[in-house]
Scaffold this motif. Structure first.
Motif, PDB file in Angstrom:
ATOM      1  N   LEU A   1       0.844  -1.191   0.000  1.00 20.44           N
ATOM      2  CA  LEU A   1       0.000   0.000   0.000  1.00 20.44           C
ATOM      3  C   LEU A   1       0.882   1.244   0.000  1.00 20.44           C
ATOM      4  CD1 LEU A   1      -2.650  -1.083   2.679  1.00 20.44           C
ATOM      5  CD2 LEU A   1      -2.957  -1.035   0.193  1.00 20.44           C
ATOM      6  N   PRO A   2       1.248   1.761  -1.167  1.00 25.59           N
ATOM      7  CA  PRO A   2       1.984   3.026  -1.208  1.00 25.59           C
ATOM      8  C   PRO A   2       1.087   4.172  -0.740  1.00 25.59           C
ATOM      9  CG  PRO A   2       2.167   1.818  -3.289  1.00 25.59           C
ATOM     10  CD  PRO A   2       1.082   1.172  -2.501  1.00 25.59           C
ATOM     11  N   HIS A   3       1.653   5.105  -0.026  1.00 23.47           N
ATOM     12  CA  HIS A   3       0.899   6.265   0.415  1.00 23.47           C
ATOM     13  C   HIS A   3       0.517   7.106  -0.802  1.00 23.47           C
ATOM     14  CE1 HIS A   3      -0.101  10.029   2.505  1.00 23.47           C
ATOM     15  NE2 HIS A   3      -0.178   9.320   3.622  1.00 23.47           N
ATOM     16  N   PRO A   4      -0.724   7.598  -0.872  1.00 26.32           N
ATOM     17  CA  PRO A   4      -1.146   8.301  -2.086  1.00 26.32           C
ATOM     18  C   PRO A   4      -0.487   9.662  -2.296  1.00 26.32           C
ATOM     19  CG  PRO A   4      -2.845   8.404  -0.418  1.00 26.32           C
ATOM     20  CD  PRO A   4      -1.813   7.460   0.095  1.00 26.32           C
ATOM     21  N   ARG A   5       0.083  10.254  -1.237  1.00 24.72           N
ATOM     22  CA  ARG A   5       0.663  11.596  -1.373  1.00 24.72           C
ATOM     23  C   ARG A   5       2.118  11.680  -0.946  1.00 24.72           C
ATOM     24  NH1 ARG A   5      -4.476  12.309   0.604  1.00 24.72           N
ATOM     25  NH2 ARG A   5      -3.768  12.568   2.755  1.00 24.72           N
ATOM     26  N   GLU A   6       2.527  10.862   0.001  1.00 25.68           N
ATOM     27  CA  GLU A   6       3.896  10.902   0.515  1.00 25.68           C
ATOM     28  C   GLU A   6       4.636   9.678  -0.006  1.00 25.68           C
ATOM     29  OE1 GLU A   6       4.034  11.707   4.757  1.00 25.68           O
ATOM     30  OE2 GLU A   6       2.008  12.558   4.643  1.00 25.68           O
ATOM     31  N   ALA A   7       5.451   9.901  -1.030  1.00 25.44           N
ATOM     32  CA  ALA A   7       6.027   8.786  -1.785  1.00 25.44           C
ATOM     33  C   ALA A   7       6.944   7.906  -0.955  1.00 25.44           C
ATOM     34  CB  ALA A   7       6.784   9.329  -2.999  1.00 25.44           C
ATOM     35  N   ASP A   8       7.512   8.425   0.120  1.00 19.74           N
ATOM     36  CA  ASP A   8       8.440   7.633   0.929  1.00 19.74           C
ATOM     37  C   ASP A   8       7.736   6.718   1.914  1.00 19.74           C
ATOM     38  OD1 ASP A   8      10.674   8.626  -0.319  1.00 19.74           O
ATOM     39  OD2 ASP A   8      11.068  10.174   1.197  1.00 19.74           O
ATOM     40  N   ARG A   9       6.411   6.813   2.001  1.00 17.56           N
ATOM     41  CA  ARG A   9       5.668   5.990   2.964  1.00 17.56           C
ATOM     42  C   ARG A   9       4.990   4.828   2.241  1.00 17.56           C
ATOM     43  NH1 ARG A   9       1.725   9.658   6.418  1.00 17.56           N
ATOM     44  NH2 ARG A   9       1.299   7.584   7.322  1.00 17.56           N
ATOM     45  N   VAL A  10       5.262   3.615   2.705  1.00 15.68           N
ATOM     46  CA  VAL A  10       4.669   2.403   2.147  1.00 15.68           C
ATOM     47  C   VAL A  10       4.346   1.455   3.300  1.00 15.68           C
ATOM     48  CG1 VAL A  10       4.945   0.457   0.555  1.00 15.68           C
ATOM     49  CG2 VAL A  10       6.050   2.645   0.039  1.00 15.68           C
ATOM     50  N   VAL A  11       3.207   0.797   3.207  1.00 17.12           N
ATOM     51  CA  VAL A  11       2.819  -0.256   4.158  1.00 17.12           C
ATOM     52  C   VAL A  11       2.827  -1.578   3.417  1.00 17.12           C
ATOM     53  CG1 VAL A  11       0.947  -1.171   5.601  1.00 17.12           C
ATOM     54  CG2 VAL A  11       1.402   1.300   5.558  1.00 17.12           C
ATOM     55  N   VAL A  12       3.400  -2.615   4.017  1.00 14.60           N
ATOM     56  CA  VAL A  12       3.328  -3.969   3.461  1.00 14.60           C
ATOM     57  C   VAL A  12       2.798  -4.906   4.534  1.00 14.60           C
ATOM     58  CG1 VAL A  12       5.248  -3.555   1.876  1.00 14.60           C
ATOM     59  CG2 VAL A  12       5.690  -4.653   4.093  1.00 14.60           C
ATOM     60  N   ALA A  13       2.263  -6.032   4.092  1.00  9.89           N
ATOM     61  CA  ALA A  13       1.851  -7.087   5.017  1.00  9.89           C
ATOM     62  C   ALA A  13       2.274  -8.420   4.443  1.00  9.89           C
ATOM     63  CB  ALA A  13       0.349  -7.055   5.256  1.00  9.89           C
ATOM     64  N   MET A  14       2.566  -9.347   5.341  1.00 13.01           N
ATOM     65  CA  MET A  14       3.084 -10.645   4.906  1.00 13.01           C
ATOM     66  C   MET A  14       2.562 -11.740   5.819  1.00 13.01           C
ATOM     67  SD  MET A  14       7.003 -10.238   6.282  1.00 13.01           S
ATOM     68  CE  MET A  14       7.129  -8.548   5.725  1.00 13.01           C
ATOM     69  N   SER A  15       2.582 -12.942   5.288  1.00  7.48           N
ATOM     70  CA  SER A  15       2.262 -14.143   6.046  1.00  7.48           C
ATOM     71  C   SER A  15       3.511 -15.044   6.036  1.00  7.48           C
ATOM     72  CB  SER A  15       1.096 -14.891   5.413  1.00  7.48           C
ATOM     73  OG  SER A  15      -0.100 -14.154   5.468  1.00  7.48           O
ATOM     74  N   THR A  16       3.980 -15.418   7.255  1.00  7.27           N
ATOM     75  CA  THR A  16       3.679 -14.731   8.491  1.00  7.27           C
ATOM     76  C   THR A  16       4.824 -13.772   8.798  1.00  7.27           C
ATOM     77  OG1 THR A  16       4.734 -16.410   9.864  1.00  7.27           O
ATOM     78  CG2 THR A  16       2.416 -16.715   9.376  1.00  7.27           C
ATOM     79  N   GLY A  17       4.471 -12.741   9.512  1.00  4.28           N
ATOM     80  CA  GLY A  17       5.393 -11.663   9.814  1.00  4.28           C
ATOM     81  C   GLY A  17       4.601 -10.473  10.302  1.00  4.28           C
ATOM     82  N   GLY A  18       3.505 -10.163   9.585  1.00  2.31           N
ATOM     83  CA  GLY A  18       2.625  -9.089   9.997  1.00  2.31           C
ATOM     84  C   GLY A  18       2.740  -7.878   9.101  1.00  2.31           C
ATOM     85  N   VAL A  19       2.459  -6.708   9.700  1.00  5.69           N
ATOM     86  CA  VAL A  19       2.457  -5.434   8.991  1.00  5.69           C
ATOM     87  C   VAL A  19       3.766  -4.708   9.280  1.00  5.69           C
ATOM     88  CG1 VAL A  19       1.281  -3.207   8.737  1.00  5.69           C
ATOM     89  CG2 VAL A  19      -0.056  -5.287   9.172  1.00  5.69           C
ATOM     90  N   TYR A  20       4.346  -4.127   8.230  1.00  5.66           N
ATOM     91  CA  TYR A  20       5.554  -3.312   8.364  1.00  5.66           C
ATOM     92  C   TYR A  20       5.354  -2.015   7.602  1.00  5.66           C
ATOM     93  CZ  TYR A  20       8.200  -7.118  10.510  1.00  5.66           C
ATOM     94  OH  TYR A  20       8.646  -8.086  11.375  1.00  5.66           O
ATOM     95  N   ARG A  21       5.981  -0.933   8.111  1.00  4.67           N
ATOM     96  CA  ARG A  21       5.856   0.384   7.497  1.00  4.67           C
ATOM     97  C   ARG A  21       7.241   0.981   7.259  1.00  4.67           C
ATOM     98  NH1 ARG A  21       2.977   4.115  11.529  1.00  4.67           N
ATOM     99  NH2 ARG A  21       4.197   2.922  13.050  1.00  4.67           N
ATOM    100  N   THR A  22       7.351   1.748   6.186  1.00  4.48           N
ATOM    101  CA  THR A  22       8.536   2.575   5.964  1.00  4.48           C
ATOM    102  C   THR A  22       8.103   4.012   5.777  1.00  4.48           C
ATOM    103  OG1 THR A  22      10.522   2.925   4.601  1.00  4.48           O
ATOM    104  CG2 THR A  22       8.547   2.191   3.459  1.00  4.48           C
ATOM    105  N   THR A  23       8.910   4.934   6.252  1.00  2.65           N
ATOM    106  CA  THR A  23       8.691   6.365   6.027  1.00  2.65           C
ATOM    107  C   THR A  23       9.863   7.006   5.304  1.00  2.65           C
ATOM    108  OG1 THR A  23       9.589   6.907   8.225  1.00  2.65           O
ATOM    109  CG2 THR A  23       7.198   6.562   8.066  1.00  2.65           C
ATOM    110  N   ASP A  24      10.814   6.199   4.878  1.00  7.79           N
ATOM    111  CA  ASP A  24      12.007   6.740   4.229  1.00  7.79           C
ATOM    112  C   ASP A  24      12.300   6.040   2.898  1.00  7.79           C
ATOM    113  OD1 ASP A  24      12.909   4.260   5.096  1.00  7.79           O
ATOM    114  OD2 ASP A  24      14.266   5.058   6.613  1.00  7.79           O
ATOM    115  N   GLY A  25      11.234   5.680   2.202  1.00  7.66           N
ATOM    116  CA  GLY A  25      11.403   5.114   0.881  1.00  7.66           C
ATOM    117  C   GLY A  25      11.915   3.690   0.852  1.00  7.66           C
ATOM    118  N   GLY A  26      11.796   2.981   1.968  1.00  7.22           N
ATOM    119  CA  GLY A  26      12.203   1.582   2.001  1.00  7.22           C
ATOM    120  C   GLY A  26      13.561   1.330   2.596  1.00  7.22           C
TER     121      GLY A  26
END
Length: 370
Positions: free
Chosen positions: A164-189
């Protein structure tokens, strides 16, 4: 909820990934559909994407052949022709010791970056394309996360299945995985933070760990990007702070287990879900075919059944096998592991079966293309 039954939407395209190829369908009224396929016969297609950000729609398909292996193909003419680079568009660097097993997710970047496409893959990793999906580069920061050695396969594999890339802030992305859970970046990965506070891992001794949850799907509306909705392995959740913390919204659903979670394209806080009985049965509760919609961000849920099968119903709907188009009154679609495909032209109020006897449906994507 008021909806215009069968309202005009322009030409809508469906991309239906199955265990034996990709099927495409188009309709001008969302009642009568023209199908083509299978494209890529005998390839499993777990990920597909209809990209309408450019001058003309582009379809991407993540394919996997038992003989040729996985890849990504691109069509700029609604499936009449396909292009796949001679060199694998997604490949792990040699120093990782890993090889691509499956593309699980293809996701467009922000609207103001029309050539950016993300790919979530198995084994759990993220790739980014800057040329519309023709080539991809490895997002090293997620792979190098210190948690990665402890990520384990879910029943479907060890994969990043939500991007899920953020619609306005390009450096923010949310990912989810099985298993591991949800992870976020605010610095472009470059760096990633586990974001699972409040999500239960029923199968672990510590049921609320920092990471290790088997999150099945996460969705959000671009107009409200910090509000996220998650279908977990036992649990349905909402976050109002970009994933930092989660609260249960399962009350009102017949089961807190399932795979699909889909956001309404125009109305923030409206989401769709298809509950499944768990763990040992994997059939709809009460063997009833019911899509559930929340119109208030999970505060309550309504069963949507008009036109769906009334007899006992046993198929499963997988995590990406439900989708919506972006018409003014959006259509909702879902496919089953037994090859049925259902469509609603009016936000889920009325349904009809538009295909049967397909191979097992793995993913469904829809968009207005003309």
């Amino acid at each position: 909820m008021t909806a215009q039954h069968g309202s005009a939407a322009g030409t809508v395209a469906l991309a239906i990934g199955t265990g034996k190829g990709l099927f495409l369908a188009t309709s001008g009224d969302r009642s009568h559909w023209e199908f083509t396929g299978p494209h890529f016969p005998m390839h499993a297609v777990y990920a597909t994407m209809i990209d309408t950000r450019g001058d003309r729609p582009r379809i991407l398909a993540g394919t996997a052949s038992q003989h040729w292996g996985p890849g990504v193909s691109v069509s700029d003419d609604l499936g009449a022709t396909w292009q796949e680079p001679a060199d694998a568009p997604i490949a792990f660097p040699d120093d990782t010791g890993a090889s691509l097993e499956q593309v699980w997710q293809l996701a467009p970047g922000p609207a103001n970056q029309p050539d950016v496409v993300y790919a979530g893959v198995q084994p759990s990793a993220l790739f980014r394309s800057d040329d519309g999906g023709r080539s991809f580069r490895f997002v090293r920061g997620l792979w190098d996360h210190p948690h990665r050695p402890e990520w384990t396969p879910g029943f479907g594999g060890k994969a990043v299945h939500t991007v899920l890339p953020h619609p306005r802030e390009a450096d923010r992305v949310v990912v989810a995985m099985s298993t591991g859970g949800v992870y976020r970046t605010t610095d472009g990965g470059a760096s990633w933070q586990a974001s699972n506070q409040g999500i239960r891992a029923k199968f672990l001794p510590d049921e609320y760990p920092e990471f290790g949850q088997c999150v099945h799907k996460v969705a959000r509306h671009p107009a409200r990007p910090d509000q996220l909705f998650a279908q977990n392995h036992h649990g349905v959740y909402r976050s109002d702070d970009g994933g930092a913390a989660w609260t249960s919204i399962a009350a009102g659903l017949p089961s807190d287990f399932g795979f699909a979670m889909v956001s309404h394209p125009h109305r923030p806080g409206v989401v769709y879900n298809f509950p499944i009985q768990a763990d040992e049965y994997r059939i709809p509760p009460d063997a009833a075919c019911r899509v559930y919609r929340s119109d208030d961000a999970g505060g309550s849920w309504t069963a949507l059944t008009e036109g769906l099968p009334q007899q006992r119903f046993y198929p499963t709907v997988l995590r990406d096998a439900m989708g919506v188009d972006d018409a003014p009154v959006p259509g909702v679609y879902f496919g089953t592991r037994s090859g049925e495909l259902f469509a609603s032209p009016d936000e889920g109020e009325h349904w009809q079966q538009i295909a049967a006897h397909l191979p097992d449906v793995l993913c469904v994507r829809a968009a207005v293309v003309g």
